[in-house]
Design a protein around this motif. Structure first.
Motif, PDB file in Angstrom:
ATOM      1  N   GLY A 176       0.796  -1.220   0.000  1.00 20.23           N
ATOM      2  CA  GLY A 176       0.000   0.000   0.000  1.00 20.23           C
ATOM      3  C   GLY A 176       0.826   1.266   0.000  1.00 20.23           C
ATOM      4  O   GLY A 176       0.389   2.299  -0.502  1.00 20.23           O
ATOM      5  N   GLU A 177       2.046   1.200   0.568  1.00 23.94           N
ATOM      6  CA  GLU A 177       2.890   2.388   0.682  1.00 23.94           C
ATOM      7  C   GLU A 177       4.061   2.383  -0.292  1.00 23.94           C
ATOM      8  O   GLU A 177       4.889   3.291  -0.284  1.00 23.94           O
ATOM      9  N   ALA A 178       4.141   1.374  -1.164  1.00 24.76           N
ATOM     10  CA  ALA A 178       5.280   1.242  -2.076  1.00 24.76           C
ATOM     11  C   ALA A 178       5.317   2.358  -3.105  1.00 24.76           C
ATOM     12  O   ALA A 178       4.285   2.923  -3.482  1.00 24.76           O
ATOM     13  N   GLN A 179       6.525   2.669  -3.558  1.00 24.71           N
ATOM     14  CA  GLN A 179       6.724   3.690  -4.576  1.00 24.71           C
ATOM     15  C   GLN A 179       6.543   3.094  -5.965  1.00 24.71           C
ATOM     16  O   GLN A 179       6.719   1.889  -6.174  1.00 24.71           O
ATOM     17  N   VAL A 180       6.207   3.968  -6.915  1.00 17.55           N
ATOM     18  CA  VAL A 180       6.058   3.534  -8.300  1.00 17.55           C
ATOM     19  C   VAL A 180       7.373   2.929  -8.789  1.00 17.55           C
ATOM     20  O   VAL A 180       8.450   3.489  -8.571  1.00 17.55           O
ATOM     21  N   GLY A 181       7.279   1.744  -9.432  1.00 20.04           N
ATOM     22  CA  GLY A 181       8.469   1.058  -9.927  1.00 20.04           C
ATOM     23  C   GLY A 181       9.007   0.012  -8.974  1.00 20.04           C
ATOM     24  O   GLY A 181       9.861  -0.801  -9.352  1.00 20.04           O
ATOM     25  N   GLU A 182       8.512   0.005  -7.753  1.00 22.86           N
ATOM     26  CA  GLU A 182       8.983  -0.967  -6.755  1.00 22.86           C
ATOM     27  C   GLU A 182       8.333  -2.322  -6.994  1.00 22.86           C
ATOM     28  O   GLU A 182       7.167  -2.418  -7.384  1.00 22.86           O
ATOM     29  N   LYS A 183       9.110  -3.413  -6.758  1.00 24.79           N
ATOM     30  CA  LYS A 183       8.598  -4.775  -6.889  1.00 24.79           C
ATOM     31  C   LYS A 183       8.578  -5.446  -5.528  1.00 24.79           C
ATOM     32  O   LYS A 183       9.514  -5.293  -4.740  1.00 24.79           O
ATOM     33  N   LEU A 184       7.510  -6.177  -5.270  1.00 20.07           N
ATOM     34  CA  LEU A 184       7.390  -6.897  -4.007  1.00 20.07           C
ATOM     35  C   LEU A 184       6.989  -8.341  -4.292  1.00 20.07           C
ATOM     36  O   LEU A 184       6.052  -8.608  -5.054  1.00 20.07           O
ATOM     37  N   LYS A 185       7.700  -9.250  -3.657  1.00 20.38           N
ATOM     38  CA  LYS A 185       7.422 -10.671  -3.841  1.00 20.38           C
ATOM     39  C   LYS A 185       6.284 -11.105  -2.931  1.00 20.38           C
ATOM     40  O   LYS A 185       6.213 -10.703  -1.765  1.00 20.38           O
ATOM     41  N   MET A 186       5.381 -11.925  -3.486  1.00 18.05           N
ATOM     42  CA  MET A 186       4.294 -12.500  -2.694  1.00 18.05           C
ATOM     43  C   MET A 186       4.771 -13.838  -2.134  1.00 18.05           C
ATOM     44  O   MET A 186       4.654 -14.887  -2.788  1.00 18.05           O
ATOM     45  N   ASP A 187       5.339 -13.793  -0.953  1.00 17.35           N
ATOM     46  CA  ASP A 187       5.859 -15.015  -0.330  1.00 17.35           C
ATOM     47  C   ASP A 187       4.725 -15.998  -0.045  1.00 17.35           C
ATOM     48  O   ASP A 187       3.588 -15.610   0.229  1.00 17.35           O
ATOM     49  N   ASN A 188       5.084 -17.279  -0.105  1.00 17.96           N
ATOM     50  CA  ASN A 188       4.149 -18.367   0.250  1.00 17.96           C
ATOM     51  C   ASN A 188       2.941 -18.440  -0.678  1.00 17.96           C
ATOM     52  O   ASN A 188       1.893 -18.967  -0.291  1.00 17.96           O
ATOM     53  N   LEU A 189       3.077 -17.907  -1.878  1.00 21.59           N
ATOM     54  CA  LEU A 189       2.027 -18.076  -2.883  1.00 21.59           C
ATOM     55  C   LEU A 189       2.475 -19.210  -3.803  1.00 21.59           C
ATOM     56  O   LEU A 189       3.348 -19.034  -4.656  1.00 21.59           O
ATOM     57  N   ASN A 190       1.881 -20.392  -3.613  1.00 18.64           N
ATOM     58  CA  ASN A 190       2.321 -21.595  -4.325  1.00 18.64           C
ATOM     59  C   ASN A 190       1.196 -22.173  -5.189  1.00 18.64           C
ATOM     60  O   ASN A 190       0.010 -21.987  -4.898  1.00 18.64           O
TER      61      ASN A 190
END
Length: 294
Positions: A176-190
């Protein structure tokens, strides 16, 4: 005092250049009301400028008389002109009259020094009013309100059962607070092996992303799918997995314009192929969220 006066003249000259349009009314010696000829010129100008906007009125005198007398006379001349136009033409709300008395660059022709100069903006330029006057609007950025996410979520499963899931609120806050262009991994999504079906125990991760998008209406994301092990994604499984997350969000009323998806196969691994162990394979086999707008 001298320095202050020089600064005032510089500011005046800046306004003179930026305002572009000006009209001059001349006065007889020691008079603050115009004669018939100048009055006719003034009234004609008013008639021709019904749609213009006054931004400044500056009054001047010649050098005859004391400074105090001339300052008062210049102010009276400004007041006279202002009273002539105030109910006939538009005037800026922050309009301020200025009178310079004899403190300006005097002409050798005294008659040219006894004057009032009106600065104005034509109708065609009113949309650029602040730009012409060199006024920069202050942009007030409101701080983003902190969003409170629940600790747990209960949702329905496709088989008719319900699940209680403990939300990863730290991950949700990061998205929700990430900056434009930032990537975040969705851990434990299998996913089930060689399919784009999300494992039942991983469905809560999709609800986390759904909840973040619901709470942040300006958030737009691109879903990235990545694989492990095989250098070539022959069935485009990475794209299908990314699309599965996309379809879940769309089916739960997230606008399509806020979402997109891409598959990268094994072209952007975290660990080089072939991986050394299951830890590395699991790291490469991932879904990431790219922040497009927030």
């Amino acid at each position: 005092m001298r320095k202050l006066f020089l600064l005032f003249i510089v500011l005046f000259n800046y306004t003179l250049v930026k305002a572009q349009e000006q009209f001059v009314v001349y006065f007889d010696s020691n008079k603050h009301e115009v004669n018939n000829i100048e009055n006719r010129k003034l009234q004609d100008w008013i008639s021709l400028n019904k749609d213009s906007k006054i931004v400044a009125i500056n009054g001047f005198t010649d050098e005859d008389g004391s400074n105090g007398f001339n300052d008062t006379l210049a102010k009276k001349r400004v007041d006279f002109i202002f009273n002539q136009i105030k109910d006939k033409l538009k005037i800026r709300e922050d309009f301020k009259t200025r009178s310079f008395g004899e403190n300006f660059n005097q002409s050798t022709d005294k008659s040219l020094n006894r004057k009032v100069t009106i600065y104005y903006i034509l109708l065609k330029d009113l949309a650029r009013e602040d730009e012409i006057l060199g006024i920069k609007k202050e942009v007030v950025i409101q701080p983003k309100k902190e969003i409170k996410y629940p600790e747990k979520l209960i949702f329905d499963n496709p088989n008719g059962t319900t699940s209680e899931y403990v939300l990863d609120r730290e991950f949700m806050k990061k998205v929700g607070e990430a900056q434009v262009g930032e990537k975040l991994k969705m851990d434990n999504l299998n996913f089930r092996i060689n399919t784009f079906i999300v494992n039942p125990e991983s469905r809560g991760k999709m609800f986390e992303l759904l909840l973040v998008l619901q709470k942040n209406p300006n958030l737009k994301v691109e879903i990235h799918g990545h694989l492990c092990c095989q250098p070539i994604d022959r069935v485009d499984l990475s794209t299908q997995r990314a699309k599965a997350i996309y379809n879940f969000l769309v089916n739960n009323d997230i606008d399509k314009t806020r979402l997109s998806y891409k598959g990268f196969g094994s072209t952007i691994p975290i660990y080089a192929l072939p991986e050394k162990d299951e830890t590395q394979r699991a790291a490469n086999r991932r879904v990431e969220i790219l922040i497009v707008s927030n």
